[in-house]
Each structure stands twice: as structure tokens, then as C-alpha cells.
Write a protein that holds these residues in place. Structure first.
Motif, short mmCIF file in Angstrom:
data_model
loop_
_atom_site.label_atom_id
_atom_site.label_comp_id
_atom_site.label_asym_id
_atom_site.label_seq_id
_atom_site.Cartn_x
_atom_site.Cartn_y
_atom_site.Cartn_z
N TYR A 66 -7.01 11.38 1.48
CA TYR A 66 -7.05 10.13 1.44
C TYR A 66 -5.90 9.76 2.29
O TYR A 66 -4.80 10.05 2.09
N ASP A 67 -6.31 8.79 3.33
CA ASP A 67 -5.23 8.38 4.41
C ASP A 67 -4.98 6.83 4.32
O ASP A 67 -5.81 6.00 3.99
N VAL A 68 -3.93 6.36 4.89
CA VAL A 68 -3.49 5.22 5.04
C VAL A 68 -2.92 5.07 6.72
O VAL A 68 -1.99 5.80 6.70
N ASN A 69 -3.33 4.35 7.19
CA ASN A 69 -3.18 4.04 8.56
C ASN A 69 -2.59 2.50 8.77
O ASN A 69 -3.40 1.78 8.40
N ASP A 70 -1.32 2.21 9.47
CA ASP A 70 -0.99 0.96 9.68
C ASP A 70 -0.53 0.77 11.11
O ASP A 70 0.35 1.68 11.50
N ARG A 106 -0.97 10.41 3.87
CA ARG A 106 -1.95 11.40 3.41
C ARG A 106 -1.59 11.89 2.26
O ARG A 106 -0.54 12.61 1.87
N GLU A 108 1.50 6.66 9.24
CA GLU A 108 0.44 7.19 8.41
C GLU A 108 0.94 7.92 7.22
O GLU A 108 1.87 8.49 7.10
N ARG A 141 -7.44 2.28 5.33
CA ARG A 141 -7.13 3.03 4.19
C ARG A 141 -8.45 3.60 3.42
O ARG A 141 -9.19 2.77 3.13
N ARG A 166 0.98 -1.24 0.21
CA ARG A 166 0.17 -0.16 0.15
C ARG A 166 0.91 1.15 0.05
O ARG A 166 0.56 2.27 -0.62
N THR A 167 2.06 1.18 0.77
CA THR A 167 2.85 2.55 0.99
C THR A 167 3.44 2.45 -0.48
O THR A 167 3.45 3.87 -0.92
#
Length: 398
Positions: free
Chosen positions: A56-60, A393, A391, A72, A7-8
Motif C-alpha cells: 500500500y503506497d502513499v505518494n505526495d 509504503r 513516498e 494513495r 495521511r503520513t
């Protein structure tokens, strides 16, 4: 973690592609990175237009014993419209289609246009309450992906009301009276004020020292079934992420509340590409049933360095997004420490402190990419959870 790396890589690939597409060749102009045609100015100076914010965010999460779930999704989807005439008035209506909530909805009148002299501006409608410098920073302009722990816990957010504000080169002040919000929540009323001294106030040389305080008096509310809920309040904070519903520190709902006193001390220093910002925030809840008052507090401090040489912009007691001076954008690094204590005799809301390392890439006036690494440490009622959080964004603003 392989899923997270995939994803990253996807998001970073999108960021690089966006940057390459946005950066013009010498033969091109800068219209994509510069001002977009979303407004129109009439001959008399009246300006009308549309505004938007998409995040739009991605959190791991890791090292969290499975309590926090990777996510996400969209963080914010704001669409707004505004009209303004410099020195006379400005008004805006903004709605968040992601959170399904009204944001700023107000009309502000400048006294000089009405009285012939500048004694401040009067605003009517829904706007942010003044306690917390970070809370009053636009959601599009925060240095880190999410607010610090004490800002989340103490900040009252938006309310409907009327406020007066005056801004001078060396000082500023505001005073407001507020009720519920446009969602129909938070019944009651709040009296709030803020003052700040700004002995340094140049384009890239700022010193801001301020105080803010408020008293909120919540009221009982009635739901659609006719059930009455007593006056209540709740203090809590996420581990500085925006996509998980889990709070590691939480007072739970406190009822029979008479009033809540909030206050804060704030400081901001900007010197060229370097800046420091910090706050101490606290709240005292008084009950009408004779129960002892409940006190919470917290603080944060962070430093920022813009590697490409630009300064964080400052105006009317707050900061905005960095405006790049290079075609390929501006790059900022920042480090923050935050701490909040929600424990008091009778209420064990927990304690938490976080370290956050951040990097921001500003591409023109509209595109911003953010990456944060957070190391959180929490303890609530003997339950210790110390997650690692990554995180990302991608933001589009106009």
C-alpha cells in the motif's frame, strides 16, 4: 500539505501499532515475525505452498505545477502458488490482482537430478529478462520504493521463453530466448544473456561485477478489429513514483523498428552493514525504414547502511530483503542518484536526474515499511518540471 501530513501520520501510526503488536514479550515466541504456516513439506522433500505480496503506497507531490496528482492506493496484490524439491525442480504461478497481470509463471529443472552432474538449470515459462540487476530484484526486496530512472526505461520486463542458468561461488551465467508475455503483448522475440564475476562471496562480504546484453526483434501485431500495428517500442520513466501515470521523460511510440539492442554493466559490494550498488544501462533502436538509430542511456548508484548491523543478503546474482536479528526489526538508510537521457537527434524524449533518500524498517520476515524523499529534475522539449516527492509504503510478504 496538511492533507499529506494527516495521511503520513495515519500511516506512521499504523506502522508503530503494527510494530508494537508484532514485537513479542519475553514470554512469547516469535511465530508472528517468523515463518508462517503457508507451506507443507512431504517426507520425500517436496514442498508446496502459497506466496503473497501486498503493498500500500502513499505518494505526495509538490513543486510540480499541478502536473502530478497526490495518490494513495494499493501498489501490488500478488498471490501465488509453488511446488519445489531441492536439487530437482521448482515451479511457481503468480498473479497480480492490482495490475491484472501474470508475474512469474515457470517450471525450472535442475540438471544434476537428470544428468547426474550440475551443469545448470533449465527454466520454461514466463520470467524476467536479464538486462538490469535492479529490474531483476524482487519487487518485495527493492531498497527504494521504485526502480531508478534507467532501470525503468531500459528494462524489458517479463517474457515467455526458455533459459539456462548456472551459478558457482565465483561466477554465474545465463542465456535465454523469449517471445511475447502472458498478457499477449510485446510480440516478437528476444535473445539475452548475463555473466558475472563474484570474487568475494561470503555471508556479509560480497563483490559482484556483471555484464548483460539482449537483442529484441519486435513484430507487427493485430488488434481485435483486424488493424495491424507495425513493430514498435517506447522508452519512458516515472519520476521514481508508482502511482502517477505521468512520465516526465518519454520517447513516445517509435514504429518501424527492426531490433533493439540493450546492454548493462552492473556492480554490487556488500561489507557487513554497508553496501554499494550501481549500473550503467543503454539501448539502441534500429529501424528498417532507413531512419537513423535511436540511442538512450542512463546510470544510477546508491549506498546503503543498515544501522542495526545486519547485511543485505545475496544469492545467485541478486539481493533479497534484510533478515532482522533483533525482535524489533532492522533499520536501513540509503541514498541514490539516478540519471537518464532519452534525447537523440530526431527524438526528444527528455533528460532527468533524481536524488532519492530512503529509510526502511524490516519487521521479521513478513513486514516492511519504507519512506522515500525524491528531488527530481527533468527537461523535455524545453518543459522543465522539478518535483519534490514523498513516498510511503507498507508491505506484507509471505
Amino acid at each position: 500539505m496538511p492533507y499529506m501530513r494527516k495521511r503520513t501520520a495515519s500511516l506512521l501510526g499504523l506502522a508503530v501499532a503494527t510494530g508494537l503488536a508484532a514485537a513479542p514479550s519475553p514470554a512469547q515466541d516469535y511465530s508472528f515475525l517468523g515463518k508462517w504456516p503457508t507451506s507443507h513439506t512431504f517426507a520425500d522433500g517436496t514442498d508446496i505452498g502459497a506466496s503473497g505480496l501486498y503493498q500500500y503506497d502513499v505518494n505526495d507531490f509538490s513543486n510540480d505545477d499541478g502536473r502530478l496528482q497526490d495518490a494513495r492506493t494499493n501498489r501490488r496484490k500478488y498471490l501465488g502458488f509453488y511446488a519445489k524439491k531441492k536439487g530437482v525442480y521448482d515451479g511457481t504461478v503468480v498473479y497480480d490482482f492490482q495490475g491484472k497481470k501474470w508475474q512469474d509463471v515457470y517450471l525450472r529443472l535442475q540438471s544434476k537430478a537428470c544428468l547426474g552432474q550440475d551443469v545448470g538449470a533449465l527454466r520454461f515459462g514466463q520470467s524476467k529478462t536479464p538486462v538490469s540487476l535492479e529490474g531483476n530484484t524482487s519487487s518485495s526486496a527493492t531498497t527504494f520504493v521504485e526502480l531508478a530512472l534507467p532501470s525503468q526505461a531500459v528494462y524489458e520486463n517479463r517474457r515467455i521463453g526458455v533459459d539456462w542458468a548456472v551459478s558457482r561461488p565465483a561466477w554465474l551465467a545465463s542465456l535465454g530466448y523469449y517471445g511475447a508475455d502472458l498478457q499477449g503483448d510485446n510480440h516478437g522475440h528476444t535473445l539475452a544473456g548475463r555473466v558475472a564475476w563474484v570474487p568475494l562471496h561470503q555471508a556479509s562480504d560480497v563483490l559482484h561485477l556483471g555484464l548483460a546484453a539482449s537483442r529484441e526483434t519486435p513484430q507487427a501485431s493485430t488488434n481485435g478489429l483486424g488493424l495491424v500495428s507495425p513493430p514498435a517500442v517506447r522508452f519512458r520513466a516515472t519520476p521514481e513514483d508508482g502511482l502517477s501515470p505521468i512520465r516526465l521523460v518519454d520517447s513516445s511510440t517509435l514504429v518501424d523498428v527492426d531490433h533493439i539492442d540493450r546492454s548493462g554493466v552492473e556492480g554490487l559490494w556488500i561489507h557487513g552493514p554497508l553496501s554499494l550498488q550501481g549500473e550503467y544501462l543503454n539501448a539502441k533502436t534500429t529501424f528498417y525504414n532507413g531512419k537513423p538509430a535511436y540511442r538512450i542511456d542512463g546510470y544510477y548508484g546508491f549506498g546503503s547502511w543498515v544501522l542495526t548491523g545486519e547485511s543485505r543478503p545475496y544469492r545467485d546474482g541478486n539481493v533479497g530483503n534484510i533478515v532482522p536479528s533483533h525482535a524489533w526489526g532492522a533499520v536501513e538508510l540509503a541514498l541514490r542518484y539516478s540519471n537518464v537521457d532519452l534525447n537523440d537527434p530526431g527524438v526528444l524524449g527528455g533528460r532527468e536526474h533524481d536524488w532519492t533518500l530512503g529509510a526502511n524498517w524490516y519487521l521479521g520476515q513478513h513486514l516492511k515499511l519504507q519512506a522515500n524523499y525524491i528531488r527530481a529534475f527533468s527537461d523535455r522539449k524545453g518543459l522543465v518540471v522539478d518535483p519534490h516527492i514523498v513516498e510511503l509504503r507498507a508491505q506484507l510478504l509471505f
